[in-house]
Design a protein around this motif. Structure first.
Motif, PDB file in Angstrom:
ATOM      1  N   SER A   2     -14.778   2.853   5.205  1.00 41.12           N
ATOM      2  CA  SER A   2     -13.385   2.778   4.753  1.00 41.12           C
ATOM      3  C   SER A   2     -13.202   3.510   3.424  1.00 41.12           C
ATOM      4  N   LYS A  79      -6.656   6.342   4.652  1.00 37.41           N
ATOM      5  CA  LYS A  79      -5.651   5.291   4.420  1.00 37.41           C
ATOM      6  C   LYS A  79      -6.084   4.444   3.237  1.00 37.41           C
ATOM      7  N   LEU A  81      -5.647   1.433   2.403  1.00 32.92           N
ATOM      8  CA  LEU A  81      -5.280   0.065   2.754  1.00 32.92           C
ATOM      9  C   LEU A  81      -6.370  -0.886   2.267  1.00 32.92           C
ATOM     10  N   SER A  82      -5.965  -1.877   1.519  1.00 32.06           N
ATOM     11  CA  SER A  82      -6.950  -2.874   1.114  1.00 32.06           C
ATOM     12  C   SER A  82      -6.430  -4.245   1.549  1.00 32.06           C
ATOM     13  N   ASP A  83      -7.346  -5.090   1.979  1.00 32.24           N
ATOM     14  CA  ASP A  83      -6.944  -6.402   2.479  1.00 32.24           C
ATOM     15  C   ASP A  83      -7.643  -7.508   1.703  1.00 32.24           C
ATOM     16  N   GLU A  84      -7.572  -8.727   2.250  1.00 34.98           N
ATOM     17  CA  GLU A  84      -8.125  -9.888   1.535  1.00 34.98           C
ATOM     18  C   GLU A  84      -9.630  -9.779   1.312  1.00 34.98           C
ATOM     19  N   ARG A  85     -10.331  -9.163   2.284  1.00 42.96           N
ATOM     20  CA  ARG A  85     -11.788  -9.021   2.134  1.00 42.96           C
ATOM     21  C   ARG A  85     -12.117  -8.067   0.985  1.00 42.96           C
ATOM     22  N   ASP A  86     -11.347  -6.976   0.880  1.00 43.89           N
ATOM     23  CA  ASP A  86     -11.534  -6.037  -0.236  1.00 43.89           C
ATOM     24  C   ASP A  86     -11.317  -6.743  -1.579  1.00 43.89           C
TER      25      ASP A  86
END
Lengths: 148, 74
Positions: A2, A79, A81-86
């Motif tokens: 990613s 992309k 995009l970062s989420d809760e895990r990041d």
């Protein structure tokens, strides 16, 4: 891989390419100068303050270069995009880095209390800042690879 | 020793939903593909909100996707 993971490798390269030559330059410059106590404080404060804009600019330049390189190689934009895990990985890595810096900070204070000069304290602080930054990057790489 | 972990049936559900790819599921759940990979492998336990979002993608209840297991190891 990613965009977040690639960013870690870019940060690692930037840290090694910018911080190491800068520290070598600063430590060499310090050897050449004869300073009194206030001169030493001024020298090290300036060295740390100068490092901040240098690191910010180099991070930005390397991030742009990395994104351009990725677009050329893969033919598509990455992309961001970062989420809760990041976010969790970021927090855990920062915590790990703070552990390293906390012990180093204590070591720096201890050095001064044992009669060492302020240059020893600043040297410990600069090196520990560098090490904690490296530890943060390696923590992120580890968490991304192994999970938690 | 008691070991607790969250298991899931995402891989099976993806297959049953027209062989949905991890990328497609990630897009629908609003996370990165790496997060879906980590959840499927059991390397990462999602937040309650993300667990609900994933269950909603498959039109199922959360219990049908995720389960909490307690393993007794000697």
């Amino acid at each position: 891989m990613s965009t977040g993971q690639k960013q870690n490798y870019i940060s690692l390269v930037t840290t090694l390419l910018v911080s190491v030559p800068y520290f070598i330059f600063i430590f060499n410059k310090y050897q050449l100068e004869v300073l009194n106590i206030s001169g030493e404080l001024r020298f090290w404060s300036t060295a740390i303050l100068l490092l901040i804009p240098i690191r910010i600019v180099s991070e930005i330049v390397m991030s742009i270069a990395g994104a351009v390189l990725q677009a050329i190689i893969t033919g598509k934009e990455g992309k961001d995009l970062s989420d809760e895990r990041d976010t969790l990985i970021e927090l855990k890595s920062t915590r790990n880095a703070y552990f390293i810096f906390m012990f180093s900070f204590m070591a720096a204070i201890l050095a001064v209390s044992q009669g060492h000069s302020v240059s020893v304290m600043f040297s410990i602080l600069i090196i520990s800042g560098f090490l904690s930054e490296l530890f943060e990057i390696f923590s992120k790489i580890y968490y991304y690879k192994k999970g938690f | 020793m008691i070991k607790r972990h969250i298991t899931n049936t995402i891989r099976k559900l993806r297959f049953e939903h027209n062989e949905m790819t991890q990328e497609q599921l990630a897009e629908k759940a609003g996370v990165t593909r790496q997060t879906i990979v980590a959840i499927e492998k059991g390397n990462y336990s999602p937040s309650l909100e993300l667990a609900f979002r994933i269950a909603l993608v498959f039109n199922l209840s959360i219990e049908e996707v995720f389960s909490y297991e307690i393993e007794q190891k000697i």
